[in-house]
Structures are given as C-alpha cells and as structure tokens.
Design an enzyme around this catalytic site. Structure first.
Site, PDB file in Angstrom:
ATOM      1  CB  CYS A  30     -21.678   4.797  -3.256  1.00  9.64           C
ATOM      2  SG  CYS A  30     -23.224   5.026  -2.079  1.00  9.64           S
ATOM      3  CD  GLU A  51      -2.291   1.490   0.595  1.00  7.94           C
ATOM      4  OE1 GLU A  51      -3.139   1.108   0.267  1.00  7.94           O
ATOM      5  OE2 GLU A  51      -2.351   3.395  -0.083  1.00  7.94           O
ATOM      6  CB  CYS A  93     -26.474   2.634  -1.934  1.00  6.46           C
ATOM      7  SG  CYS A  93     -26.112   4.466  -2.492  1.00  6.46           S
ATOM      8  CB  ALA A 140     -22.410  -1.313   2.629  1.00  7.17           C
ATOM      9  CB  VAL A 171       1.225  -3.344  -7.432  1.00  9.65           C
ATOM     10  CG1 VAL A 171       1.551  -4.851  -8.441  1.00  9.65           C
ATOM     11  CG2 VAL A 171       1.886  -4.123  -5.985  1.00  9.65           C
TER      12      VAL A 171
HETATM   13  P1  FAD Z   1     -10.355   1.298  -1.557  1.00 11.65           P
HETATM   14  O1  FAD Z   1     -11.208   1.905   0.009  1.00 11.65           O
HETATM   15  O2  FAD Z   1     -10.388   2.860  -2.267  1.00 11.65           O
HETATM   16  O3  FAD Z   1      -8.438   1.203  -1.095  1.00 11.65           O
HETATM   17  C1  FAD Z   1      -7.890   0.975  -2.516  1.00 11.65           C
HETATM   18  C2  FAD Z   1      -6.763   1.279  -1.728  1.00 11.65           C
HETATM   19  O4  FAD Z   1      -5.320   0.488  -2.674  1.00 11.65           O
HETATM   20  C3  FAD Z   1      -5.699   2.502  -1.303  1.00 11.65           C
HETATM   21  O5  FAD Z   1      -5.511   2.808  -0.568  1.00 11.65           O
HETATM   22  C4  FAD Z   1      -4.845   2.861  -2.920  1.00 11.65           C
HETATM   23  O6  FAD Z   1      -4.041   3.894  -2.535  1.00 11.65           O
HETATM   24  C5  FAD Z   1      -4.252   0.920  -3.065  1.00 11.65           C
HETATM   25  N1  FAD Z   1      -3.990   1.210  -4.096  1.00 11.65           N
HETATM   26  C6  FAD Z   1      -4.159   1.631  -5.321  1.00 11.65           C
HETATM   27  N2  FAD Z   1      -3.063   1.616  -5.998  1.00 11.65           N
HETATM   28  C7  FAD Z   1      -2.340   0.573  -5.558  1.00 11.65           C
HETATM   29  C8  FAD Z   1      -1.583  -0.156  -6.146  1.00 11.65           C
HETATM   30  N3  FAD Z   1      -0.812   0.040  -7.560  1.00 11.65           N
HETATM   31  N4  FAD Z   1      -0.459  -0.916  -5.304  1.00 11.65           N
HETATM   32  C9  FAD Z   1      -1.387  -1.489  -3.961  1.00 11.65           C
HETATM   33  N5  FAD Z   1      -2.403  -0.769  -3.184  1.00 11.65           N
HETATM   34  C10 FAD Z   1      -3.141   0.759  -4.037  1.00 11.65           C
HETATM   35  N6  FAD Z   1     -19.224   2.923   0.311  1.00 11.65           N
HETATM   36  C11 FAD Z   1     -20.442   2.634   1.133  1.00 11.65           C
HETATM   37  O7  FAD Z   1     -20.369   1.700   1.667  1.00 11.65           O
HETATM   38  N7  FAD Z   1     -21.377   3.370   1.408  1.00 11.65           N
HETATM   39  C12 FAD Z   1     -21.579   4.756   0.889  1.00 11.65           C
HETATM   40  O8  FAD Z   1     -22.277   5.703   1.379  1.00 11.65           O
HETATM   41  C13 FAD Z   1     -20.217   5.579   0.653  1.00 11.65           C
HETATM   42  N8  FAD Z   1     -20.447   7.066   0.168  1.00 11.65           N
HETATM   43  C14 FAD Z   1     -19.293   6.996  -1.243  1.00 11.65           C
HETATM   44  C15 FAD Z   1     -19.382   8.675  -1.457  1.00 11.65           C
HETATM   45  C16 FAD Z   1     -17.786   9.135  -1.834  1.00 11.65           C
HETATM   46  C17 FAD Z   1     -17.929  10.352  -2.382  1.00 11.65           C
HETATM   47  C18 FAD Z   1     -17.309   8.123  -2.231  1.00 11.65           C
HETATM   48  C19 FAD Z   1     -15.680   8.237  -2.884  1.00 11.65           C
HETATM   49  C20 FAD Z   1     -17.566   6.253  -2.140  1.00 11.65           C
HETATM   50  C21 FAD Z   1     -18.094   5.636  -1.360  1.00 11.65           C
HETATM   51  N9  FAD Z   1     -18.480   4.781  -0.615  1.00 11.65           N
HETATM   52  C22 FAD Z   1     -19.571   4.207  -0.179  1.00 11.65           C
HETATM   53  C23 FAD Z   1     -17.289   3.904  -0.946  1.00 11.65           C
HETATM   54  C24 FAD Z   1     -16.310   3.430  -0.979  1.00 11.65           C
HETATM   55  O9  FAD Z   1     -15.376   3.782  -0.011  1.00 11.65           O
HETATM   56  C25 FAD Z   1     -15.364   2.176  -1.691  1.00 11.65           C
HETATM   57  O10 FAD Z   1     -16.712   0.919  -2.319  1.00 11.65           O
HETATM   58  C26 FAD Z   1     -14.658   1.812  -1.192  1.00 11.65           C
HETATM   59  O11 FAD Z   1     -12.999   2.093  -0.128  1.00 11.65           O
HETATM   60  C27 FAD Z   1     -13.956   0.139  -1.610  1.00 11.65           C
HETATM   61  O12 FAD Z   1     -12.804  -0.203  -1.199  1.00 11.65           O
HETATM   62  P2  FAD Z   1     -11.753  -0.660  -1.710  1.00 11.65           P
HETATM   63  O13 FAD Z   1     -11.042  -1.847  -0.761  1.00 11.65           O
HETATM   64  O14 FAD Z   1     -12.326  -1.220  -2.528  1.00 11.65           O
HETATM   65  O15 FAD Z   1     -10.468   0.700  -2.537  1.00 11.65           O
END
Ligand code: FAD
Length: 394
Positions: free
Chosen positions: A161, A35, A338, A306, A78
């Site tokens: 979302c 990360e 949502c 979620a 990565v």
């Molecule tokens: P992320 O949490 O985005 O994490 C991805 C991680 O991977 C990051 O830390 C990033 O730095 C890392 N990364 C990226 N590229 C690389 C690489 N090359 N190598 C290693 N690491 C890397 N969800 C809900 O459940 N309810 C809601 O009400 C809601 N509202 C939202 C409102 C907004 C404005 C936003 C922006 C999002 C909302 N979400 C909501 C969505 C939720 O935040 C995401 O679905 C969730 O964070 C996804 O998790 P993830 O681990 O897949 O990605």
C-alpha cells in the site's frame, strides 16, 4: 511425501481469497494451504490502529477460522521450490508435490536494511505500523508527543500500500491539531520517491492536503540509519548521495520491503525476485502449472488487498480453465486501490489501473476528501474483507 492437486503457499489475503473462490467453484478440488502463522491479520486496519482508532487485537482472527472448510492446512513454512519436479519442501522438512501451485506469501519487511531500526523500534520514539508487534507503539508515541519534530518516512522500492506511509502522517498531524499542540510540533514527511503519489489526479489533491496541513515534505530522502541515542535519522539523497541528518522526537518508519528471500532465491523468481507471472493472466511465465497473485507476485501494480480482490477471480478462472484443458482467457487490468486517510474524518479513495488511469467505483469525484469514504475505510471495508472477500463472495 504428500501430494495435493492444488497447493497454495501463504494464507494471507491472497491465499485465503483464492482458496475460498476455488472451493466455491468446485468443492471436489483437493487443496492444501501452507501457512505457518496462527493468526490472520487485516493489515489495512493497522493505519487506524497507529492512529489510535482501534486496538491492535481488532485486526486479527485465528488463522483456522479463515481457512475455508475442506482445505487442508499444513502449518509450516515453505523453504524451497523445485518447480521442475512439481514439488516444494518446507522448513520442517516435509516434501509436498502438486499438480498446480499458487504462490502468495506476501512481501518481506526488511527491518535490518535500516541500521539501528530493529533494535530501536517500539522504544524511544521509534515506531512502525508494519508489524502487529510494533503498531501499538505508533499511537503511544503520537499521543505522547507534545512538542518537537514528528518524522515520517517512505523507503525506496515497493511497499505494501504505497499511500500508507503518508496516511499515518496525516492522522498524526490531525491528532496534534485536535489536541492543541500542533503549533509546537514540526511534522516532516520524507520519501525516497520523487513525489507524493504516482497518479496525477490524486497527487494534486494530496499535495494540497500536505500544504494545507503544513507538512514539510522532502523527497529523494532514503532513510539508511537511526541513531536512537541522539534521536537522529540518517538519510542518503537518492540523486546526490549526500548524507542528510534530521533530528526527531518521534519517528514513524516504513521499512524497506522486497520479495521474500525463499522466493527470490528460487527458480520461480523473475526480475526483483518476485514470482514471475504474466501481468494479465497471472500464470507463471515459465512454469505453466504455477500461478501467483498479491504482494509476492511480479504484477506491476501497487501492492494492496484491494488489488487482490480483482486478481483472485482472474486467477481462479484461469486455473480452472487450465485444469479443464481450456485456454486461460481471463485478464487482470491492474486495478488497485489506496484509501488515503487524510485525517480523522476525511479520505481520498484512489483507484486506478495499469495505465495509471483512475478506475473509480463511485459516481462522484473520488479525488476529493470525503467523510463518507473515511467511514467506508473504518467500517465498510473491514466487513467486506472478513465476510465477503475471505469467503470468496466479492
Ligand atoms: P499477506 O496478506 O501479507 O499474507 C502473506 C502470508 O504468507 C502470511 O500469512 C504469511 O504468514 C505467509 N507466509 C510468509 N512466508 C511464508 C512461507 N515461507 N511459507 C508459507 N507461508 C508464508 N491494502 C489495501 O487494499 N488497502 C489499504 O488501505 C491498505 N493499507 C495497508 C496499511 C498497512 C499499514 C499495511 C501493512 C498494509 C496495507 N495494505 C492495504 C496492504 C495489504 O494488507 C496487502 O497488500 C495484502 O495483505 C497482501 O496480501 P498477500 O496475501 O499478498 O500477503
């Protein structure tokens, strides 16, 4: 070259939740997490930050503080995968090998897919909740608008979302009303999609909300360009390809999003560039020691934190089964949720599964706007996130 039994790519919502669950299940597992960021954000709070309820800092914690004890943090990104060799390389040129790989780098926000957006966001009435660096500008421009047109956009394709683009529109409308300027502000919500929400039960109530609030909804409108000098938003109509120009005084842009390039260009990618996993077991369709969950995965559900709460235990169960030579039998049913904020004291808590059928938690009709559900979003869900989900407890 360094070897770990399990390598997790991405320390966001999915990566940390899975790491915590794996450590809780078996502290002897050798896990490394790749990360690059110093900070971890609870992104769902950004809707409320944009609406002026919280300051941006409240949404973040040090990445080091959320990585479970015993998990090795490799602070790097990565760059490429070599899944046939059980290996990946990082941007800094490290090579890591693994027995099992979990891919969770989230969705990529493609700011440059709308001409003029990258240069103008944060200035001249252009704002966006989709980055910690721009979310404060949303509240600034909502607060400053006393008359004119407030425009809100939703792009074509998957976004994190799917309801979030309209949440900030409803909050802004409520703010204009409460601050006495509503009759001088024209609120327009544009979407490249054909309707406000995919699930019938919630779509109906959200259409009523938009109508009651006097939000002018325009569908099949895909934002392609911003002209900040003339404050014009340029759209292409998704069906007719006609160019449409809408003048704005403030515009909240939900940028187009897609699979991260380094995933899309790898052998792990399937259709659309997402990590190609079985929609029930979360195991890769071609590489049996690879799993994925969250926004970067091909799971055909709405991309939310979620959803990850329900995906993580399935992935962990199945990975542990595979490690112990048992068949991976746990199944994810597509659950996602949502919480559609409809004002400063109301929310519709949409929860549904792969079939697009409501899969609700509470013993009341969640398709109704409720103050209690707004309080859940504001106080309950953040606490559940930091103290439950990221600890692998819920
Ligand atoms: P992320 O949490 O985005 O994490 C991805 C991680 O991977 C990051 O830390 C990033 O730095 C890392 N990364 C990226 N590229 C690389 C690489 N090359 N190598 C290693 N690491 C890397 N969800 C809900 O459940 N309810 C809601 O009400 C809601 N509202 C939202 C409102 C907004 C404005 C936003 C922006 C999002 C909302 N979400 C909501 C969505 C939720 O935040 C995401 O679905 C969730 O964070 C996804 O998790 P993830 O681990 O897949 O990605």
């Amino acid at each position: 070259m360094t070897h770990h039994q399990i390598v997790i790519v991405g320390g966001g919502t999915a990566g940390i939740t899975v790491a915590a669950r794996l450590r809780n299940a078996d502290p002897s597992l050798d896990i490394a997490l790749v990360e690059p960021s110093d900070k971890h954000y609870y992104q769902p709070l950004w809707t409320l930050v944009g609406g002026g309820i919280f300051r941006p800092e409240v949404s973040g914690r040090e990445e080091a503080s959320v990585i479970p004890r015993g998990v090795k943090w490799i602070k790097d990104a990565v760059a490429t995968f070599q899944p046939n060799d059980n290996q990946l390389t990082t941007r800094d040129g490290q090579t890591l090998t693994y027995d099992y790989l979990i891919v969770a780098p989230g969705i990529q926000v493609n700011w440059d897919k709308v001409k003029g957006l990258k240069e103008s966001v944060g200035k001249d009435g252009v704002c966006s909740n989709y980055s910690i660096n721009t979310v404060a500008s949303t509240w600034k421009f909502i607060r400053e608008l006393k008359e004119g047109t407030a425009l809100f956009t939703q792009p074509a394709g998957a976004v994190k979302c799917g309801g979030a683009p309209q949440k900030i529109c409803y909050l802004a409308e409520d703010h204009f009303r409460r601050s006495g300027v509503r009759d001088k502000v024209n609120v327009i919500f544009t979407s490249a999609g054909p309707r406000l929400f995919a699930v019938e039960e919630y779509r109906e109530v959200l259409e009523e909300v938009a109508a009651r609030k006097g939000v002018d909804t325009r569908f099949r409108h895909n934002l392609t360009e911003l002209r900040p000098e003339s404050k014009e938003a340029i759209y292409r109509h998704m069906d007719t390809d006609e160019e449409i120009v809408i003048k704005y005084d403030m515009i909240h842009v939900t940028p187009p999003m897609g699979a991260p390039d380094f995933v899309a260009h790898s052998e792990l990618a399937g259709e659309g560039g997402w990590v190609d996993v079985d929609k029930y077991t979360l195991r890769h369709n071609r590489f049996s020691n690879v799993f994925s969950l969250g926004d970067a995965s091909s799971l055909p559900t709405s991309k939310t934190g979620a959803a990850i709460r329900k995906q993580a235990p399935v992935l962990v169960d199945n990975l542990l089964s595979v490690i112990h030579d048992r068949p991976p039998v746990a199944q994810y049913d597509g659950y996602t949720s949502c919480p559609v904020v409809t004002g400063y004291d109301s929310l519709v808590l949409a929860e549904f599964n792969y079939e697009g059928r409501p899969a609700e938690t509470f013993p009341f009709d969640q398709a109704q706007e409720r103050f209690s559900m707004f309080l859940l979003k504001k106080f309950g869900l953040p606490a559940l996130y930091w103290h439950g989900m990221l600890k692998g407890r819920v």
